[in-house]
Design a protein around this motif. Structure first.
Motif, PDB file in Angstrom:
ATOM      1  N   GLU A  80      43.937  55.251  50.308  1.00  0.00           N
ATOM      2  CA  GLU A  80      43.553  54.438  51.578  1.00  0.00           C
ATOM      3  C   GLU A  80      42.402  53.147  51.157  1.00  0.00           C
ATOM      4  N   LYS A  81      41.527  53.042  49.929  1.00  0.00           N
ATOM      5  CA  LYS A  81      40.908  52.589  49.591  1.00  0.00           C
ATOM      6  C   LYS A  81      41.516  51.512  48.522  1.00  0.00           C
ATOM      7  N   GLU A  82      40.740  49.992  49.458  1.00  0.00           N
ATOM      8  CA  GLU A  82      40.904  48.911  48.581  1.00  0.00           C
ATOM      9  C   GLU A  82      40.370  49.117  46.980  1.00  0.00           C
ATOM     10  N   VAL A  83      40.675  49.152  45.302  1.00  0.00           N
ATOM     11  CA  VAL A  83      39.662  49.248  44.821  1.00  0.00           C
ATOM     12  C   VAL A  83      40.073  47.394  43.232  1.00  0.00           C
ATOM     13  N   ASN A  84      39.110  46.815  43.685  1.00  0.00           N
ATOM     14  CA  ASN A  84      39.362  45.490  42.952  1.00  0.00           C
ATOM     15  C   ASN A  84      39.280  45.642  41.142  1.00  0.00           C
ATOM     16  N   SER A  85      39.946  45.091  40.645  1.00  0.00           N
ATOM     17  CA  SER A  85      40.452  44.876  39.485  1.00  0.00           C
ATOM     18  C   SER A  85      40.162  43.856  38.525  1.00  0.00           C
ATOM     19  N   TRP A  86      40.183  42.817  39.592  1.00  0.00           N
ATOM     20  CA  TRP A  86      39.668  41.471  38.832  1.00  0.00           C
ATOM     21  C   TRP A  86      39.716  40.576  39.660  1.00  0.00           C
ATOM     22  N   PHE A  87      38.883  39.551  39.751  1.00  0.00           N
ATOM     23  CA  PHE A  87      38.212  38.006  40.424  1.00  0.00           C
ATOM     24  C   PHE A  87      39.068  37.259  39.593  1.00  0.00           C
ATOM     25  N   GLY A  88      39.795  35.887  39.838  1.00  0.00           N
ATOM     26  CA  GLY A  88      40.548  35.108  39.302  1.00  0.00           C
ATOM     27  C   GLY A  88      40.068  33.853  39.623  1.00  0.00           C
ATOM     28  N   PHE A  89      38.980  32.890  38.970  1.00  0.00           N
ATOM     29  CA  PHE A  89      38.038  32.186  38.705  1.00  0.00           C
ATOM     30  C   PHE A  89      39.146  30.359  38.787  1.00  0.00           C
ATOM     31  N   GLU A  90      38.456  29.166  38.532  1.00  0.00           N
ATOM     32  CA  GLU A  90      39.159  28.294  38.258  1.00  0.00           C
ATOM     33  C   GLU A  90      39.139  28.936  36.732  1.00  0.00           C
ATOM     34  N   ASN A  91      40.353  27.580  36.464  1.00  0.00           N
ATOM     35  CA  ASN A  91      41.670  27.079  34.710  1.00  0.00           C
ATOM     36  C   ASN A  91      40.684  28.048  34.529  1.00  0.00           C
ATOM     37  N   ILE A  92      41.488  29.819  34.868  1.00  0.00           N
ATOM     38  CA  ILE A  92      41.468  31.062  33.892  1.00  0.00           C
ATOM     39  C   ILE A  92      43.180  30.546  34.640  1.00  0.00           C
ATOM     40  N   ILE A  93      44.056  31.016  33.474  1.00  0.00           N
ATOM     41  CA  ILE A  93      46.041  31.621  33.744  1.00  0.00           C
ATOM     42  C   ILE A  93      45.896  32.736  33.876  1.00  0.00           C
ATOM     43  N   LEU A  94      46.471  32.803  35.422  1.00  0.00           N
ATOM     44  CA  LEU A  94      45.583  34.248  35.947  1.00  0.00           C
ATOM     45  C   LEU A  94      48.150  34.778  36.629  1.00  0.00           C
ATOM     46  N   GLY A  95      47.972  35.558  36.624  1.00  0.00           N
ATOM     47  CA  GLY A  95      49.407  36.730  36.548  1.00  0.00           C
ATOM     48  C   GLY A  95      49.369  38.234  36.475  1.00  0.00           C
TER      49      GLY A  95
ATOM     50  N   ILE B 193      31.880  43.441  44.628  1.00  0.00           N
ATOM     51  CA  ILE B 193      31.747  43.342  43.723  1.00  0.00           C
ATOM     52  C   ILE B 193      31.796  44.887  43.612  1.00  0.00           C
ATOM     53  N   ALA B 194      30.857  45.771  44.084  1.00  0.00           N
ATOM     54  CA  ALA B 194      30.175  47.064  44.250  1.00  0.00           C
ATOM     55  C   ALA B 194      32.465  48.189  43.128  1.00  0.00           C
ATOM     56  N   SER B 195      33.149  47.498  44.300  1.00  0.00           N
ATOM     57  CA  SER B 195      34.392  48.150  43.973  1.00  0.00           C
ATOM     58  C   SER B 195      34.960  47.606  42.567  1.00  0.00           C
ATOM     59  N   TYR B 196      34.642  46.816  42.642  1.00  0.00           N
ATOM     60  CA  TYR B 196      34.573  46.209  41.284  1.00  0.00           C
ATOM     61  C   TYR B 196      34.340  46.698  39.539  1.00  0.00           C
ATOM     62  N   LEU B 197      33.255  46.417  40.467  1.00  0.00           N
ATOM     63  CA  LEU B 197      32.434  47.946  38.691  1.00  0.00           C
ATOM     64  C   LEU B 197      32.144  49.379  39.467  1.00  0.00           C
ATOM     65  N   GLY B 198      33.096  49.923  39.948  1.00  0.00           N
ATOM     66  CA  GLY B 198      33.179  51.674  40.384  1.00  0.00           C
ATOM     67  C   GLY B 198      32.128  51.969  40.457  1.00  0.00           C
ATOM     68  N   ILE B 199      31.217  51.450  41.580  1.00  0.00           N
ATOM     69  CA  ILE B 199      30.541  52.211  42.091  1.00  0.00           C
ATOM     70  C   ILE B 199      29.841  51.733  43.471  1.00  0.00           C
ATOM     71  N   THR B 200      29.344  52.203  44.585  1.00  0.00           N
ATOM     72  CA  THR B 200      29.078  51.939  45.819  1.00  0.00           C
ATOM     73  C   THR B 200      28.755  50.961  46.288  1.00  0.00           C
ATOM     74  N   GLN B 201      28.193  49.950  47.361  1.00  0.00           N
ATOM     75  CA  GLN B 201      27.717  48.972  47.367  1.00  0.00           C
ATOM     76  C   GLN B 201      26.032  49.499  47.884  1.00  0.00           C
ATOM     77  N   GLU B 202      25.914  50.764  48.577  1.00  0.00           N
ATOM     78  CA  GLU B 202      24.036  51.031  48.328  1.00  0.00           C
ATOM     79  C   GLU B 202      23.787  51.426  46.588  1.00  0.00           C
ATOM     80  N   THR B 203      24.693  51.484  45.640  1.00  0.00           N
ATOM     81  CA  THR B 203      23.924  51.698  43.723  1.00  0.00           C
ATOM     82  C   THR B 203      23.727  50.344  43.661  1.00  0.00           C
ATOM     83  N   LEU B 204      24.694  49.774  44.165  1.00  0.00           N
ATOM     84  CA  LEU B 204      24.814  48.018  44.078  1.00  0.00           C
ATOM     85  C   LEU B 204      23.290  46.778  44.262  1.00  0.00           C
TER      86      LEU B 204
END
Length: 186
Positions: A63-78, A169-180
């Motif tokens: 029940e927790k969101e885990v960010n796996s990647w961010f997609g910025f401009e000019n990168i092919i995604l899917g 960002i913290a989720s993407y890095l696999g850490i807590t927001q406090e650690t970030l």
């Protein structure tokens, strides 16, 4: 020029005939912040590139969101499972900003792969690049410290801090927001 066609040209040459075919098949859309490109369980087999905007990929774990990647401009995604295997996605792809993107369905892209060897080569090179990105991500999670992963993210996407929430960002890095926060203070 259509940003998806422009990106394909970075991987190989396109004849005017292929460019015309792509122009007919590639569509564009604009989505608002918070909208989804794909939700877990859906099958959306489209390759896309963001002209302006930003997305995140995340999945649910206990029940927790885990960010796996961010997609910025000019990168092919899917999303790989629906894109290549027509299986339901385990991830969600959500827009973090108002975004304009260009997309082509995998069925249409496969048709072009069959008709044009140069498109097939472009597809192979894109897949190879994606494999490298995935391997780099896996290795970073196993070898780098959280601080090293943060530094790498800043090098690769310097504007990430201005565009993505610290919680994501913290989720993407696999850490807590406090650690970030502690890492950022260094």
């Amino acid at each position: 020029m259509n940003p998806l066609i422009k990106k394909f040209k970075e991987y190989g040459s396109l004849t005017p005939e292929i460019e015309k075919e792509l122009s007919i098949r590639i569509k564009s859309q604009t989505k608002q912040k918070g909208d989804f490109f794909l939700k877990q369980g859906q099958i959306v087999s489209s390759l896309f590139i963001i002209e302006k905007g930003l997305v995140r990929s995340f999945f649910m774990n206990d029940e927790k969101e885990v960010n796996s990647w961010f997609g910025f401009e000019n990168i092919i995604l899917g999303s790989i499972l629906p894109l290549f295997y027509k299986l339901p996605s385990f991830e969600n792809i959500q827009f973090l900003e108002k975004s304009t993107y260009f997309y082509i369905t995998m069925d249409e892209l496969n048709e072009l792969y069959k008709r044009y060897h140069s498109m097939e080569t472009i597809g192979r090179i894109m897949a190879e690049e994606y494999c490298k990105i995935m391997e780099d991500r896996i290795m970073s999670l196993h070898i780098q410290s959280a601080e090293e992963r943060y530094i790498t993210l800043l090098k690769e996407q310097p504007d990430v801090i201005q565009r993505v929430s610290l919680g994501h960002i913290a989720s993407y890095l696999g850490i807590t927001q406090e650690t970030l926060s502690r890492i950022r203070k260094k």
